[in-house]
Enzyme design. Sequence first.
Site, PDB file in Angstrom:
ATOM      1  CG  ASP A   1      -1.842   4.469   2.914  1.00  0.00           C
ATOM      2  OD1 ASP A   1      -2.613   4.230   2.096  1.00  0.00           O
ATOM      3  OD2 ASP A   1      -1.316   3.794   3.843  1.00  0.00           O
TER       4      ASP A   1
ATOM      5  CD  GLU B   1      -4.618   7.273   5.691  1.00  0.00           C
ATOM      6  OE1 GLU B   1      -4.170   7.821   6.688  1.00  0.00           O
ATOM      7  OE2 GLU B   1      -5.270   6.738   5.679  1.00  0.00           O
TER       8      GLU B   1
ATOM      9  CD  GLU C   1      -3.059   0.784   2.508  1.00  0.00           C
ATOM     10  OE1 GLU C   1      -3.360  -0.433   2.727  1.00  0.00           O
ATOM     11  OE2 GLU C   1      -3.207   1.793   3.103  1.00  0.00           O
TER      12      GLU C   1
END
Length: 277
Positions: A105, A107, A103
């Site tokens: 990311d 955010e 993953e």
Amino acid sequence: MGNLRVSSMLVLSLIVGSIIAAFANNFHQDVEITWGGRHAQILGRQGSLLTLSMDKTSRGAGFESTKDFLFGRFNMQMKLIAGNSAGTVTTFYLSSEGPSHDEIDLEFLGNKSGAPYTLHTNVFSHGQGGREEEFHLWFDPTKHFHAYSIVWNPQNIIILVDNIPIRVFSNQESIGVPYPNHQRMKVYASLWDADDWATRGGRVKTDWSKAPFTAYYRNFVASSAWEMQGLSARGRQLLTWVQKRYRIYNYCNDLKRKQRHGRPPECGHGPSEQQER
Ligand SMILES: *[C@@H]1O[C@H](CO)[C@@H](O)[C@H](O)[C@H]1NC(C)=O
């Protein structure tokens, strides 16, 4: 620096190769709404704009790309929730499926009116994360659309904001650090309520009287341009500039974490940089 414009060609050292646009900029074709129902909307005849919204009844919405990828460059323009966005998290990330997933990311943690967003980044490889770096931005991300990109190739993962590299995670498999390079990933995006941790460790709660909260996405382009190898000299300069001024957390320099788990091997063995928080 708010108006800084940088061409990606100056920042990345591009090894010549064909860039195959996998698809570009029609959300009707390129993504599937996965949750949130009417709180995710694709707008415009060409499906060029997508909004995610959140209120007390929905607590968010999300979508994922119809295709998956092994390496590529992924661009999204986003305009974040204006005003009091405390407690909200708006995301754009890549992820594979299964238990030992990879993953990458981005955010965006909301904040009170006038206080800066935090861009929280992380890299999971083979199920293992804990590689957070956090930044403030050099502009107000709620005023205009800005471009957020992930470059993922066999050598490097590079995260860029308006073509300025903010983070590089290099392949260091040679010293035993797992690197995402064999599982295909899809592109995901979501808006959700995380007021138990997102803003100042959960101390600032979502103000539902300000709902609905809306985040905007456009110009989604995914291309299998993994020929891009790394940063040019100019790219490295910009990276240093961002990290000095805007990085507010780096797991490599987290002393508490180091005492508990030791220094992660990819962080090098030299004397640790100054504690940043
Ligand atoms: C919110 O603003 C404060 C300063 O007012 C800052 O310390 C913090 O990093 C910002 N971001 C979040 C997610 O709390």
